[in-house]
Design a protein around this motif. Structure first.
Motif, PDB file in Angstrom:
ATOM      1  N   ASP A 138      28.862 -34.223 -19.503  1.00  0.00           N
ATOM      2  CA  ASP A 138      28.121 -35.427 -19.904  1.00  0.00           C
ATOM      3  C   ASP A 138      26.844 -35.449 -19.089  1.00  0.00           C
ATOM      4  OD1 ASP A 138      27.049 -37.952 -20.398  1.00  0.00           O
ATOM      5  OD2 ASP A 138      29.002 -38.909 -20.492  1.00  0.00           O
ATOM      6  N   SER A 139      25.729 -35.248 -19.735  1.00  0.00           N
ATOM      7  CA  SER A 139      24.458 -35.108 -19.017  1.00  0.00           C
ATOM      8  C   SER A 139      23.885 -36.424 -18.539  1.00  0.00           C
ATOM      9  CB  SER A 139      23.420 -34.424 -19.923  1.00  0.00           C
ATOM     10  OG  SER A 139      23.193 -35.210 -21.086  1.00  0.00           O
ATOM     11  N   GLY A 140      24.412 -37.550 -19.034  1.00  0.00           N
ATOM     12  CA  GLY A 140      23.752 -38.817 -18.772  1.00  0.00           C
ATOM     13  C   GLY A 140      24.159 -39.555 -17.523  1.00  0.00           C
ATOM     14  N   VAL A 141      25.445 -39.545 -17.175  1.00  0.00           N
ATOM     15  CA  VAL A 141      25.939 -40.425 -16.109  1.00  0.00           C
ATOM     16  C   VAL A 141      26.948 -39.706 -15.223  1.00  0.00           C
ATOM     17  CG1 VAL A 141      25.573 -42.548 -17.444  1.00  0.00           C
ATOM     18  CG2 VAL A 141      27.739 -41.311 -17.647  1.00  0.00           C
ATOM     19  N   PRO A 142      27.212 -40.248 -14.031  1.00  0.00           N
ATOM     20  CA  PRO A 142      28.258 -39.679 -13.179  1.00  0.00           C
ATOM     21  C   PRO A 142      29.616 -39.699 -13.881  1.00  0.00           C
ATOM     22  CG  PRO A 142      26.867 -41.186 -11.924  1.00  0.00           C
ATOM     23  CD  PRO A 142      26.489 -41.348 -13.360  1.00  0.00           C
ATOM     24  N   ALA A 143      30.500 -38.827 -13.440  1.00  0.00           N
ATOM     25  CA  ALA A 143      31.806 -38.698 -14.093  1.00  0.00           C
ATOM     26  C   ALA A 143      32.544 -40.024 -14.172  1.00  0.00           C
ATOM     27  CB  ALA A 143      32.654 -37.666 -13.349  1.00  0.00           C
ATOM     28  N   GLY A 144      32.492 -40.809 -13.106  1.00  0.00           N
ATOM     29  CA  GLY A 144      33.218 -42.069 -13.083  1.00  0.00           C
ATOM     30  C   GLY A 144      32.674 -43.129 -14.016  1.00  0.00           C
ATOM     31  N   LEU A 145      31.506 -42.895 -14.606  1.00  0.00           N
ATOM     32  CA  LEU A 145      30.923 -43.822 -15.580  1.00  0.00           C
ATOM     33  C   LEU A 145      30.864 -43.197 -16.968  1.00  0.00           C
ATOM     34  CD1 LEU A 145      27.922 -45.299 -13.540  1.00  0.00           C
ATOM     35  CD2 LEU A 145      30.282 -46.135 -13.670  1.00  0.00           C
ATOM     36  N   SER A 146      31.541 -42.080 -17.145  1.00  0.00           N
ATOM     37  CA  SER A 146      31.465 -41.320 -18.397  1.00  0.00           C
ATOM     38  C   SER A 146      32.752 -41.448 -19.213  1.00  0.00           C
ATOM     39  CB  SER A 146      31.209 -39.838 -18.098  1.00  0.00           C
ATOM     40  OG  SER A 146      31.389 -39.056 -19.262  1.00  0.00           O
ATOM     41  N   SER A 147      32.660 -42.086 -20.361  1.00  0.00           N
ATOM     42  CA  SER A 147      33.810 -42.162 -21.254  1.00  0.00           C
ATOM     43  C   SER A 147      34.201 -40.776 -21.760  1.00  0.00           C
ATOM     44  CB  SER A 147      33.478 -43.087 -22.435  1.00  0.00           C
ATOM     45  OG  SER A 147      34.565 -43.162 -23.334  1.00  0.00           O
ATOM     46  N   ALA A 168      34.123 -45.229  -4.110  1.00  0.00           N
ATOM     47  CA  ALA A 168      33.458 -46.411  -3.566  1.00  0.00           C
ATOM     48  C   ALA A 168      32.327 -46.887  -4.470  1.00  0.00           C
ATOM     49  CB  ALA A 168      32.925 -46.119  -2.172  1.00  0.00           C
ATOM     50  N   ILE A 169      32.426 -48.137  -4.901  1.00  0.00           N
ATOM     51  CA  ILE A 169      31.431 -48.717  -5.816  1.00  0.00           C
ATOM     52  C   ILE A 169      30.047 -48.784  -5.172  1.00  0.00           C
ATOM     53  CG2 ILE A 169      30.767 -50.982  -6.770  1.00  0.00           C
ATOM     54  CD1 ILE A 169      32.502 -49.380  -8.667  1.00  0.00           C
ATOM     55  N   GLU A 170      30.006 -48.875  -3.850  1.00  0.00           N
ATOM     56  CA  GLU A 170      28.706 -48.992  -3.169  1.00  0.00           C
ATOM     57  C   GLU A 170      28.035 -47.648  -2.908  1.00  0.00           C
ATOM     58  OE1 GLU A 170      31.879 -48.731  -0.004  1.00  0.00           O
ATOM     59  OE2 GLU A 170      31.620 -49.809  -1.908  1.00  0.00           O
ATOM     60  N   ALA A 171      28.564 -46.565  -3.445  1.00  0.00           N
ATOM     61  CA  ALA A 171      28.046 -45.222  -3.180  1.00  0.00           C
ATOM     62  C   ALA A 171      26.564 -45.099  -3.542  1.00  0.00           C
ATOM     63  CB  ALA A 171      28.844 -44.189  -3.975  1.00  0.00           C
ATOM     64  N   ALA A 180      27.151 -54.192  -7.339  1.00  0.00           N
ATOM     65  CA  ALA A 180      28.586 -53.917  -7.371  1.00  0.00           C
ATOM     66  C   ALA A 180      29.232 -54.407  -8.660  1.00  0.00           C
ATOM     67  CB  ALA A 180      29.270 -54.556  -6.164  1.00  0.00           C
ATOM     68  N   GLY A 181      28.775 -55.545  -9.150  1.00  0.00           N
ATOM     69  CA  GLY A 181      29.335 -56.063 -10.391  1.00  0.00           C
ATOM     70  C   GLY A 181      28.977 -55.214 -11.581  1.00  0.00           C
ATOM     71  N   ASP A 182      27.710 -54.833 -11.689  1.00  0.00           N
ATOM     72  CA  ASP A 182      27.271 -53.970 -12.795  1.00  0.00           C
ATOM     73  C   ASP A 182      28.050 -52.658 -12.793  1.00  0.00           C
ATOM     74  OD1 ASP A 182      25.247 -55.804 -13.531  1.00  0.00           O
ATOM     75  OD2 ASP A 182      23.855 -54.922 -12.077  1.00  0.00           O
ATOM     76  N   ARG A 183      28.197 -52.073 -11.632  1.00  0.00           N
ATOM     77  CA  ARG A 183      28.875 -50.778 -11.519  1.00  0.00           C
ATOM     78  C   ARG A 183      30.357 -50.898 -11.870  1.00  0.00           C
ATOM     79  NH1 ARG A 183      26.228 -48.762  -5.730  1.00  0.00           N
ATOM     80  NH2 ARG A 183      24.044 -49.083  -6.347  1.00  0.00           N
ATOM     81  N   SER A 184      30.979 -51.982 -11.441  1.00  0.00           N
ATOM     82  CA  SER A 184      32.400 -52.180 -11.740  1.00  0.00           C
ATOM     83  C   SER A 184      32.621 -52.337 -13.231  1.00  0.00           C
ATOM     84  CB  SER A 184      32.919 -53.409 -10.988  1.00  0.00           C
ATOM     85  OG  SER A 184      32.824 -53.230  -9.588  1.00  0.00           O
ATOM     86  N   VAL A 185      31.757 -53.100 -13.884  1.00  0.00           N
ATOM     87  CA  VAL A 185      31.865 -53.269 -15.334  1.00  0.00           C
ATOM     88  C   VAL A 185      31.668 -51.922 -16.035  1.00  0.00           C
ATOM     89  CG1 VAL A 185      30.813 -54.319 -17.379  1.00  0.00           C
ATOM     90  CG2 VAL A 185      31.193 -55.693 -15.310  1.00  0.00           C
ATOM     91  N   ALA A 186      30.672 -51.161 -15.606  1.00  0.00           N
ATOM     92  CA  ALA A 186      30.414 -49.857 -16.213  1.00  0.00           C
ATOM     93  C   ALA A 186      31.588 -48.899 -16.009  1.00  0.00           C
ATOM     94  CB  ALA A 186      29.134 -49.253 -15.640  1.00  0.00           C
ATOM     95  N   ALA A 187      32.215 -48.957 -14.813  1.00  0.00           N
ATOM     96  CA  ALA A 187      33.351 -48.078 -14.523  1.00  0.00           C
ATOM     97  C   ALA A 187      34.529 -48.390 -15.432  1.00  0.00           C
ATOM     98  CB  ALA A 187      33.757 -48.219 -13.058  1.00  0.00           C
ATOM     99  N   LEU A 188      34.831 -49.684 -15.616  1.00  0.00           N
ATOM    100  CA  LEU A 188      35.944 -50.038 -16.488  1.00  0.00           C
ATOM    101  C   LEU A 188      35.621 -49.778 -17.952  1.00  0.00           C
ATOM    102  CD1 LEU A 188      37.009 -51.326 -13.829  1.00  0.00           C
ATOM    103  CD2 LEU A 188      38.062 -53.074 -15.270  1.00  0.00           C
ATOM    104  N   GLY A 205      33.632 -57.755  -3.296  1.00  0.00           N
ATOM    105  CA  GLY A 205      34.774 -57.900  -4.195  1.00  0.00           C
ATOM    106  C   GLY A 205      34.659 -59.125  -5.066  1.00  0.00           C
ATOM    107  N   ALA A 206      34.166 -60.215  -4.506  1.00  0.00           N
ATOM    108  CA  ALA A 206      34.001 -61.445  -5.286  1.00  0.00           C
ATOM    109  C   ALA A 206      32.989 -61.247  -6.402  1.00  0.00           C
ATOM    110  CB  ALA A 206      33.574 -62.588  -4.363  1.00  0.00           C
ATOM    111  N   GLN A 207      31.893 -60.542  -6.093  1.00  0.00           N
ATOM    112  CA  GLN A 207      30.883 -60.269  -7.113  1.00  0.00           C
ATOM    113  C   GLN A 207      31.458 -59.421  -8.230  1.00  0.00           C
ATOM    114  OE1 GLN A 207      27.623 -57.551  -6.128  1.00  0.00           O
ATOM    115  NE2 GLN A 207      26.195 -58.947  -7.141  1.00  0.00           N
ATOM    116  N   ALA A 208      32.176 -58.361  -7.869  1.00  0.00           N
ATOM    117  CA  ALA A 208      32.767 -57.487  -8.879  1.00  0.00           C
ATOM    118  C   ALA A 208      33.766 -58.249  -9.738  1.00  0.00           C
ATOM    119  CB  ALA A 208      33.442 -56.293  -8.204  1.00  0.00           C
TER     120      ALA A 208
END
Length: 241
Positions: A138-147, A168-171, A180-188, A205-208
């Motif tokens: 997947d050329s677009g995103v990191p593995a953890g954000l790739s469906s 780690a979401i803060e990587a 952190a919230g944007d990344r968590s939503v994208a990961a799920l 954690g509260a933000q996510a």
């Protein structure tokens, strides 16, 4: 362990040792082992002693035995970082910056993913994807954000049915992907089940949590996928003691 005369026996011994140490501290989960197949002495994983071997069969034997032994003693294991960070050169740290692994898909699937097949066969409770980018998959995103990588490769091709937990979401590798919230939503949204907020800041954690809840009620996250993730996480929690 990988250099032992019997890597499988060494993996089993250290799996039991890890479980004993963690359970004595009241813990029932471990974000280990690393399944990276390193390529050269002193590269990213080898420099820190985080790779069992440059031979995928040795990695599979040691890691599979470690996972089986640790989980038999009641401590969940995590195979990481899918599909593998073994080809990362020295200094290529996703905690700090974006990393690209320019391997072809055949090498990734035949070498780097090979230990994950053993981990899945051993019944590993959790798998953690890498934050590196794999252009061949997947050329677009990191593995953890790739469906394509999580749903297509890990769940589809490898048949994994357990919990997928983020790195780690803060990587630093995710600097271009919001807070952190944007990344968590994208990961799920990509197929992960748990977002790992490890900045030692309760606000993270509260933000996510808030952003995930809003994404569910607002329809940005598919409710069926969220319920499936919840079922996987609850099943894991109920299996631990």
């Amino acid at each position: 362990m990988g250099a032992a005369a019997d890597p499988s026996a060494a993996g089993a011994r250290t799996g039991h040792e890890a479980a004993s140490a963690l359970r004595s501290a009241g813990m029932n989960g471990n974000l280990a082992p690393v399944l990276g197949v390193h390529r050269a002495p002193g590269d990213f994983l080898d420099a820190f002693g985080r790779s069992y071997s440059s031979d995928p069969a040795v990695v599979a034997a040691a890691a599979g035995a470690f996972i089986g032994a640790q989980q038999a003693d009641g401590v969940a294991a995590t195979a990481k970082h899918f599909p593998g960070l073994g080809a990362a050169p020295a200094g290529a740290n996703t905690d700090e910056e974006p990393v690209t692994i320019p391997l072809d898909s055949g090498t990734l699937r035949n070498v780097d993913e090979a230990p994950y097949r053993a981990a899945i066969a051993a019944g590993v409770d959790m798998i953690m994807p890498s934050w590196a980018v794999y252009p061949a998959l997947d050329s677009g995103v990191p593995a953890g954000l790739s469906s394509a990588i999580l749903r297509g490769d890990l769940r589809g091709n490898l048949g994994y049915q357990g919990v997928i937990i983020s790195d780690a979401i803060e990587a630093g590798a995710l600097a271009a992907f919001g807070d952190a919230g944007d990344r968590s939503v994208a990961a799920l949204a990509a197929g992960q089940d748990l977002a790992l907020c490890s900045a030692r800041d309760a606000g993270q954690g509260a933000q996510a949590t808030g952003d995930l809840a809003a994404a569910i009620t607002g329809g940005r996250l598919n409710l069926g996928d969220v319920l499936a993730s919840t079922e996987r996480v609850l099943e894991l929690r109920l299996s631990l003691r």
